[in-house]
Design a protein around this motif. Sequence first.
Motif, mmCIF file in Angstrom:
data_model
loop_
_atom_site.group_PDB
_atom_site.id
_atom_site.type_symbol
_atom_site.label_atom_id
_atom_site.label_comp_id
_atom_site.label_asym_id
_atom_site.label_seq_id
_atom_site.Cartn_x
_atom_site.Cartn_y
_atom_site.Cartn_z
ATOM 1 N N VAL A 223 10.155 -2.229 8.527
ATOM 2 C CA VAL A 223 8.804 -2.145 9.076
ATOM 3 C C VAL A 223 7.877 -1.586 8.016
ATOM 4 C CG1 VAL A 223 7.364 -0.823 10.684
ATOM 5 C CG2 VAL A 223 9.431 -1.923 11.492
ATOM 6 N N THR A 224 6.670 -2.143 7.940
ATOM 7 C CA THR A 224 5.656 -1.564 7.071
ATOM 8 C C THR A 224 4.347 -1.372 7.825
ATOM 9 O OG1 THR A 224 4.388 -1.766 5.017
ATOM 10 C CG2 THR A 224 4.941 -3.819 6.146
ATOM 11 N N PHE A 225 3.730 -0.226 7.605
ATOM 12 C CA PHE A 225 2.395 0.058 8.123
ATOM 13 C C PHE A 225 1.345 -0.089 7.025
ATOM 14 C CE2 PHE A 225 5.167 2.136 11.175
ATOM 15 C CZ PHE A 225 4.578 1.791 12.385
ATOM 16 N N MET A 226 1.718 -0.742 5.927
ATOM 17 C CA MET A 226 0.775 -1.049 4.857
ATOM 18 C C MET A 226 -0.371 -1.879 5.436
ATOM 19 S SD MET A 226 1.811 -3.103 1.409
ATOM 20 C CE MET A 226 0.634 -3.516 0.124
ATOM 21 N N PRO A 227 -1.622 -1.517 5.160
ATOM 22 C CA PRO A 227 -2.741 -2.221 5.807
ATOM 23 C C PRO A 227 -2.809 -3.711 5.477
ATOM 24 C CG PRO A 227 -3.482 -0.141 4.884
ATOM 25 C CD PRO A 227 -2.075 -0.336 4.411
ATOM 26 N N LYS A 228 -2.503 -4.116 4.250
ATOM 27 C CA LYS A 228 -2.635 -5.523 3.863
ATOM 28 C C LYS A 228 -1.440 -5.912 2.992
ATOM 29 C CE LYS A 228 -5.473 -9.249 3.563
ATOM 30 N NZ LYS A 228 -6.196 -9.912 4.658
ATOM 31 N N PRO A 229 -0.295 -6.182 3.605
ATOM 32 C CA PRO A 229 0.884 -6.505 2.797
ATOM 33 C C PRO A 229 0.879 -7.916 2.234
ATOM 34 C CG PRO A 229 1.453 -6.471 5.120
ATOM 35 C CD PRO A 229 0.028 -6.010 5.028
ATOM 36 N N PHE A 230 0.086 -8.826 2.816
ATOM 37 C CA PHE A 230 0.112 -10.223 2.386
ATOM 38 C C PHE A 230 -1.309 -10.763 2.230
ATOM 39 C CE2 PHE A 230 3.976 -9.591 4.990
ATOM 40 C CZ PHE A 230 4.921 -9.751 3.986
ATOM 41 N N PHE A 231 -1.519 -11.493 1.170
ATOM 42 C CA PHE A 231 -2.815 -12.121 0.923
ATOM 43 C C PHE A 231 -3.031 -13.298 1.874
ATOM 44 C CE2 PHE A 231 -5.080 -15.637 -1.238
ATOM 45 C CZ PHE A 231 -6.333 -15.052 -1.341
ATOM 46 N N GLY A 232 -4.271 -13.495 2.322
ATOM 47 C CA GLY A 232 -4.634 -14.693 3.073
ATOM 48 C C GLY A 232 -4.393 -14.626 4.559
ATOM 49 N N VAL A 233 -3.907 -13.478 5.068
ATOM 50 C CA VAL A 233 -3.712 -13.323 6.520
ATOM 51 C C VAL A 233 -4.310 -11.984 6.936
ATOM 52 C CG1 VAL A 233 -1.605 -14.721 6.561
ATOM 53 C CG2 VAL A 233 -1.430 -12.239 6.262
ATOM 54 N N ASN A 234 -4.429 -11.780 8.252
ATOM 55 C CA ASN A 234 -4.981 -10.519 8.755
ATOM 56 C C ASN A 234 -4.133 -9.331 8.316
ATOM 57 O OD1 ASN A 234 -6.438 -12.495 10.189
ATOM 58 N ND2 ASN A 234 -6.783 -11.092 11.872
ATOM 59 N N GLY A 235 -4.787 -8.204 8.108
ATOM 60 C CA GLY A 235 -4.074 -6.967 7.833
ATOM 61 C C GLY A 235 -3.834 -6.174 9.103
ATOM 62 N N SER A 236 -3.212 -5.018 8.958
ATOM 63 C CA SER A 236 -2.898 -4.156 10.094
ATOM 64 C C SER A 236 -3.939 -3.051 10.219
ATOM 65 C CB SER A 236 -1.515 -3.525 9.927
ATOM 66 O OG SER A 236 -0.504 -4.486 10.126
ATOM 67 N N GLY A 237 -4.562 -2.973 11.378
ATOM 68 C CA GLY A 237 -5.505 -1.913 11.667
ATOM 69 C C GLY A 237 -4.914 -0.903 12.622
ATOM 70 N N MET A 238 -5.706 0.112 12.930
ATOM 71 C CA MET A 238 -5.365 1.077 13.973
ATOM 72 C C MET A 238 -6.665 1.409 14.707
ATOM 73 S SD MET A 238 -3.257 4.696 13.853
ATOM 74 C CE MET A 238 -4.645 5.758 13.423
ATOM 75 N N HIS A 239 -7.144 0.425 15.486
ATOM 76 C CA HIS A 239 -8.367 0.634 16.253
ATOM 77 C C HIS A 239 -8.216 1.877 17.128
ATOM 78 C CE1 HIS A 239 -8.741 -4.048 16.106
ATOM 79 N NE2 HIS A 239 -8.922 -3.494 14.922
ATOM 80 N N CYS A 240 -9.267 2.684 17.214
ATOM 81 C CA CYS A 240 -9.193 3.951 17.946
ATOM 82 C C CYS A 240 -10.198 3.963 19.092
ATOM 83 C CB CYS A 240 -9.453 5.114 16.996
ATOM 84 S SG CYS A 240 -8.140 5.377 15.785
#
Length: 456
Positions: free
Chosen positions: A242-259
Amino acid sequence: MELDSMSDINEEKMQNVIEQMKEDNIKFIRLQFVDINGTVKNIVIPFNEEDMEELFNEGMLFDGSSIAGFVGINESDLVLKPDINTYSRLSWRPEESAVCRFICDVWTPEKEPFVGDPRSVLKKSLAKIGKMGLQYNIGPEPEFFIVDIDENGYPMPYDEAGYFDVEPLDKGPDFRRELTLNLEELDFEVEASHHEVAPGQNEIAFKFKDALKTADAVITFKQAIKAIVDNMATFDQMDYRVTFMPKPFFGVNGSGMHCHQSIFKGDKNLFSDPDSDTGLSQDALYFMGGLLKHAPAVTAITNPIVNSYKRLVPGYEAPVYRAYGLKNRSALIRVPAARGKATRIEYRSPDPACNPYLAFAVMLEAGIDGIQNKIDPGDPIEENIYTMTEEEREAKGIKVLPSSLWEAYHSLEEDPLILGALGDHISQKFLELKYQEWDEYRVQVFGYEQRKYLDI
């Protein structure tokens, strides 16, 4: 919320926790805390019933000189004081050698809260509004990727599914089911789980609570998910992680943490006003005004690494424009449709690389500044901001978030309110770490550059 003293443990509660530890067959205790980056640290001790009263009341001395953002070698002694309310048996550890954990506050040997402890920063901000009779509730939505490692050691998405997909495209249901069951054992109230937009991306949403419990929960959530997936991958003899890296891959959505955030006074939601056209109170608008004003400096804390700014670009649903909208997901702040006690605002830029204690503290301080100084957020923006021209955005007064870590930490340097929320110690240590991180990054040569410029 008042900051603890070193000797305020309720005797009956202490005995109840000790009995629970015996019932859970606990053999080892993790005394857990986080460094300035939000990285989990711990010291493991064997469970000995005779030692527990002293541990709860006096804490445990440790060397803080090698912990990021803590102290130098000349002042290394610090104390871990377990928060008795955070007892939890770790569901992913074997029952025959059961392990529990307590989240700890960090103290000085003089029995004062350590100014470099991120948890104490949040507790201090909550204590300030607690004197006003207010409670800050927050519900984060940390996204994450499950990745596989190919034969060359490079990560790739675990599947090729998209938003809300099902099997066979979505290969994550077994993972999410196991994760949900384990999280429920850790007292999480899981609301929903699903595949997110990008290949390999997932979300498990849990119910909001007051900010301190929620920050503790985010740390536990990240730790648990990594451990559980690692255990499952070992059992399946696969190299999943598992990775919580915000943008592990180019060209697709990254991972946020909407609050999702709200302020309560007793059982009254101060963001709710059923008599207004929008259902929002003036306090809700001012709170958003404070967030929008301080957003550049807040971004340094909520989006704290170089990679965070690979996610904060137009085109992938990540917010980059300092505006609010009632339904608008292209704005930094969205107001979900629920009203009454469920009225809340959604601050959309944070990512799961942040330290939740620091992130929640600076968002709260920014919002409260908005309420106290009646900061007008302007009119809501309901158009798609991504498709506006620069002139259209300028005409509506829409500014942008920092586009790099360099811009963000310079914004932090210039915002005394956010620096004050962090305190002198953490402000200085955080900025020192960010200067170093940016310098390391800016001298690197990447494959993109080699491919583009090697034949010049």
